[in-house]
Design an enzyme around this catalytic site. Structure first.
Site, short mmCIF file in Angstrom:
data_model
loop_
_atom_site.label_atom_id
_atom_site.label_comp_id
_atom_site.label_asym_id
_atom_site.label_seq_id
_atom_site.Cartn_x
_atom_site.Cartn_y
_atom_site.Cartn_z
N CYS A 2 0.86 -1.02 -0.08
CA CYS A 2 -0.05 -0.13 0.24
C CYS A 2 0.94 1.16 -0.27
CB CYS A 2 -0.87 0.06 1.28
SG CYS A 2 -1.68 -1.43 1.54
N ARG A 27 1.50 1.61 -6.13
CA ARG A 27 1.70 0.69 -4.71
C ARG A 27 0.28 0.15 -4.54
NH1 ARG A 27 6.24 1.07 -2.29
NH2 ARG A 27 5.30 -0.11 -0.43
N TRP A 75 -3.97 -1.73 -1.19
CA TRP A 75 -3.85 -3.05 -2.31
C TRP A 75 -4.25 -4.35 -0.98
CZ3 TRP A 75 -1.24 -7.82 -2.73
CH2 TRP A 75 -1.26 -8.33 -3.87
N ASN A 101 1.03 -0.36 5.89
CA ASN A 101 1.48 -1.09 4.62
C ASN A 101 2.14 -2.26 5.20
OD1 ASN A 101 2.53 -1.95 2.40
ND2 ASN A 101 4.25 -0.42 2.30
N GLY A 102 1.50 -3.58 4.96
CA GLY A 102 2.39 -4.78 5.12
C GLY A 102 1.32 -5.67 5.90
N GLU A 488 8.22 -11.96 -22.70
CA GLU A 488 8.15 -10.56 -22.15
C GLU A 488 6.84 -9.94 -22.79
OE1 GLU A 488 8.46 -8.73 -19.51
OE2 GLU A 488 8.28 -6.73 -20.23
N LYS A 492 3.28 -8.50 -21.17
CA LYS A 492 2.86 -6.88 -21.62
C LYS A 492 1.62 -6.98 -21.85
CE LYS A 492 5.15 -5.31 -19.54
NZ LYS A 492 6.10 -5.71 -18.99
N GLU A 495 -1.01 -8.37 -19.05
CA GLU A 495 -1.40 -7.45 -17.76
C GLU A 495 -1.97 -6.29 -18.13
OE1 GLU A 495 2.14 -6.28 -15.61
OE2 GLU A 495 3.29 -5.95 -17.36
N HIS A 511 5.54 -28.79 -30.75
CA HIS A 511 5.13 -29.60 -29.87
C HIS A 511 4.08 -29.50 -29.03
CE1 HIS A 511 9.28 -31.39 -30.54
NE2 HIS A 511 9.72 -30.00 -30.47
N LYS A 610 2.44 -2.03 -8.42
CA LYS A 610 3.74 -1.81 -8.93
C LYS A 610 4.67 -2.68 -8.06
CE LYS A 610 6.88 0.07 -11.56
NZ LYS A 610 6.75 -0.78 -12.89
O1 M6R Z 1 10.14 -4.50 -9.03
P1 M6R Z 1 10.34 -5.83 -9.58
O2 M6R Z 1 11.23 -5.93 -10.78
O3 M6R Z 1 10.88 -6.91 -8.61
O4 M6R Z 1 9.02 -6.57 -9.91
C1 M6R Z 1 8.64 -7.79 -10.45
C2 M6R Z 1 7.36 -8.17 -11.16
O5 M6R Z 1 6.54 -7.72 -10.06
C3 M6R Z 1 7.23 -7.08 -12.14
O6 M6R Z 1 8.26 -7.08 -13.08
C4 M6R Z 1 5.77 -7.36 -12.69
O7 M6R Z 1 5.95 -8.66 -13.47
C5 M6R Z 1 5.50 -6.14 -13.96
N1 M6R Z 1 3.97 -5.75 -13.57
C6 M6R Z 1 5.64 -6.86 -15.06
O8 M6R Z 1 5.24 -5.70 -16.23
#
Ligand code: M6R
Length: 615
Positions: A2, A27, A75, A101-102, A488, A492, A495, A511, A610
């Site tokens: 959070c 966050r 969150w 936060n936690g 990747e 993208k 998500e 396969h 994030k």
């Molecule tokens: O802050 P980090 O790089 O450790 O985060 C890892 C993942 O949570 C982060 O890369 C996530 O997969 C992204 N939303 C991808 O775009």
């Protein structure tokens, strides 16, 4: 996971806290709330939804007056996102109010004890338990708030960054941290509390970052007093001067942070190698690597631990380290590694990659590796983050703040740092010649301009997005260095647009996934000239004969794939190991445009945050 903000001083607290929460929405953004002290009592408003929803509600519900206040953007961990579970939370007497936060792991047993003592609870949260525990300690022992917080936290198992105040003592805020970040901005007889410095950067450049297991009483006129939560020892505050500026944080004229961050990549990559790479002199210098050169050179292997996009950057590095430096590499999901009882020795070098530097699984993997004697090197973006501090040495990516939940510039700058490390080690080991070494540096130096060139495909990518925006599935294929880029690209897309997408090594298609291909399936194939080109062209032919729709990512001037594909997006030519820095650009743009056309929230996709600071 959070965002928390607090203010105590001579200004109106509400606008500062509100703006701060908006900056911290990366966050978490499923609910939000603010508590203000109006001179005689606490006024609190909170709601399920975003900070904008809170603003609408709060300004109708309570007066916005007061120079002391705390706010939270959530969150959810314990308790569904709803109005009641939103923070801040009152204690039973209404004297104390808290944001957190936690996760308090032993909150159920603490709650049972408090219920026996007559406490009641409105929410399902662990946080409401904590504020009542503090109240109980304070009342029973007739002590100050700071002492009560300390005693209560010594009974708590879990992670926290908290801010709490008492309406009967409105000249102070008590804060503490264990496992979640907390910064204190120091102004002229005013103080700011926040999960990172972005909420207070326009008011002060002076900040204290609390360390784990530290708490602080932040008092008007008196300043900040920091103690160790466990043994009560006093800690000398270390006030840092922040280099971050507000412009770096805000959108800079782009519609979304994600787009801004995609376009920032030429400079971000440049900033990442600037000062570290001197092609004319044939030098790469990175303090974290130089200081530990022996450890790197004696390593039996490198183990990379990371999550999500950072894990994909780790996969790219597997090719780079093995290719250039001839060091065996294993790339692990941090979340699997930490629970697998892995075999780790003091001959292993672990590289932990993380944009935020706060990812809980990566942090836990680091601790595990360290406890078994491995040397741990961090590749982080956020300066002073938990991972940056937990690792034995490291190198920052210097990408600047990444706010969009979908990682973009973090990925390319992580690859840049990892390339520099691999090149440096390769040179030290003698696994590449000095002319190859120089050639790599010259090519890397050209990358920012080539990324700029790749960004010129934006309008064309947009037109392709229009054609495929309603597809139910996407496949992404690549080989060698570009296999992780396929993963990747798929991540993208899913998500931010919520379209199902999968990445595969192109040759694996036969396969299984080939069964999915028909005239409705768009397939993005990375087919640059360097790297198994002819093999990928054969894979494209296999797709074409099954009527799949082919979007090729090709090297400028390519004719062969152009003749087969439905669309081709060109990127400039470079050496094979650097192609991911270019091929990833159109994939980022494709996901951005499709998500936008589908009306999705590009910067804050559903269910995500994030920094994933929970397991
Ligand atoms: O802050 P980090 O790089 O450790 O985060 C890892 C993942 O949570 C982060 O890369 C996530 O997969 C992204 N939303 C991808 O775009």
């Amino acid at each position: 996971m959070c965002g928390i903000v607090g203010y105590i001083g001579h200004r109106e607290a509400y606008p500062i806290i509100l703006k701060g929460l908006k900056r911290l929405e990366y966050r978490g953004y499923d609910s939000a709330g603010i508590a203000l002290f109006d001179g005689s009592d606490i006024k609190l408003s909170k709601t399920k939804g975003k900070v904008d929803d809170l603003q609408n509600r709060l300004e109708r519900e309570i007066p916005t007056k007061g120079t002391l206040g705390i706010g939270h953007t959530r969150w959810a961990t314990h308790g569904v996102p709803n109005d009641i579970n939103s923070h801040p939370h009152y204690s039973n007497s209404g004297n104390l109010v808290i944001i957190h936060n936690g996760i308090i792991e032993n909150y159920e047993s603490l709650k049972k004890e408090l219920i026996k003592r007559g406490y009641t609870f409105k929410s399902d949260t662990d946080t409401e338990v904590l504020v009542n525990l503090i109240e109980d300690v304070k009342k029973n022992e007739d002590i100050k708030l700071g002492k009560a917080v300390q005693i209560a936290l010594n009974q708590v198992v879990g992670a926290y960054a908290i801010a709490v105040f008492d309406k009967n003592k409105p000249n102070e805020i008590v804060v503490a941290r264990l496992g979640s970040p907390l910064a204190i901005g120091i102004g002229e007889n005013e103080f700011f509390i926040a999960s990172d410095a972005s909420p207070f950067i326009e008011y002060t450049k002076n900040a204290i970052y609390l360390e784990d297991e530290e708490m602080a009483v932040v008092r008007l006129e008196k300043g900040v007093k920091i103690r160790k939560i466990k043994d009560d020892s006093l800690v000398d505050p270390y006030v840092q001067e922040l280099k971050l500026n507000l412009e770096q944080i805000e959108k800079g004229g782009y519609d979304h942070f994600m787009l801004k961050e995609i376009y920032e990549q030429p400079n971000a990559i440049l900033d990442t190698f600037r000062g570290r790479m001197l092609p004319n002199e044939g030098i790469i210098k990175m303090a974290g690597v130089e200081d530990n050169m022996k450890t790197f050179l004696n390593a039996n292997r490198i183990i990379v631990v990371a999550c999500g996009t950072s894990w994909h950057a780790g996969l790219v590095s597997e090719y780079i380290f093995e290719d250039l430096a001839r060091i065996p590499v294993e790339v692990e999901y941090a979340s699997e590694f930490r629970y697998r009882n892995p075999v780790i020795t003091d001959k292993d070098v672990v590289i932990a990659i993380s944009q935020s530097g706060e990812t809980a699984d990566t942090l836990a993997a680091i601790k595990l590796a360290k406890s078994r004697g491995a040397f741990v090197f961090g590749v982080c973006n956020v300066v002073g983050s938990s991972i940056a501090r937990e690792t034995d040495a490291g190198a920052y990516t210097h990408a600047g703040p990444e706010i969009g939940v979908a990682s973009t510039k973090a990925f390319t700058t992580q690859i840049t740092v990892l390339t520099l490390i691999a090149l440096r080690l390769a040179r030290a080991k003698g696994t590449i010649s000095s002319s190859e070494f120089r050639q790599h540096m010259i090519e890397l130096e050209l990358i920012p301009e080539k990324v700029k060139k790749s960004l010129e495909s934006d309008d064309y990518v947009k037109s392709i997005s229009e054609i495929y925006k309603n597809a139910g599935n996407f496949l992404y294929l690549g080989r060698g260095y570009n296999f992780p880029v396929a993963l990747e690209g798929a991540l993208k897309l899913k998500e931010i647009s919520y379209i199902h997408a999968e990445g595969y090594p192109a040759a694996e298609m036969k396969h299984g996934p080939i069964a999915l291909i028909d005239e409705n399936m768009p397939i993005v194939v990375i087919a640059t000239k360097k790297g198994h080109y002819e093999k990928v062209v054969s894979n494209i032919q296999e797709i074409k004969s099954r009527k799949g729709k082919i979007i090729g990512i090709v090297t400028e001037g390519d004719q062969q794939v152009k003749a087969l594909a439905d669309h081709v997006i060109e990127v400039p030519e470079t050496i094979e190991s650097l192609t991911p820095l270019l091929t990833t650009i159109p994939l980022q743009l494709l996901s951005y445009h499709i998500a936008l056309m589908l009306g999705k929230n590009v910067d804050q996709p559903r269910n995500l945050a994030k920094a994933v600071t929970v397991e």
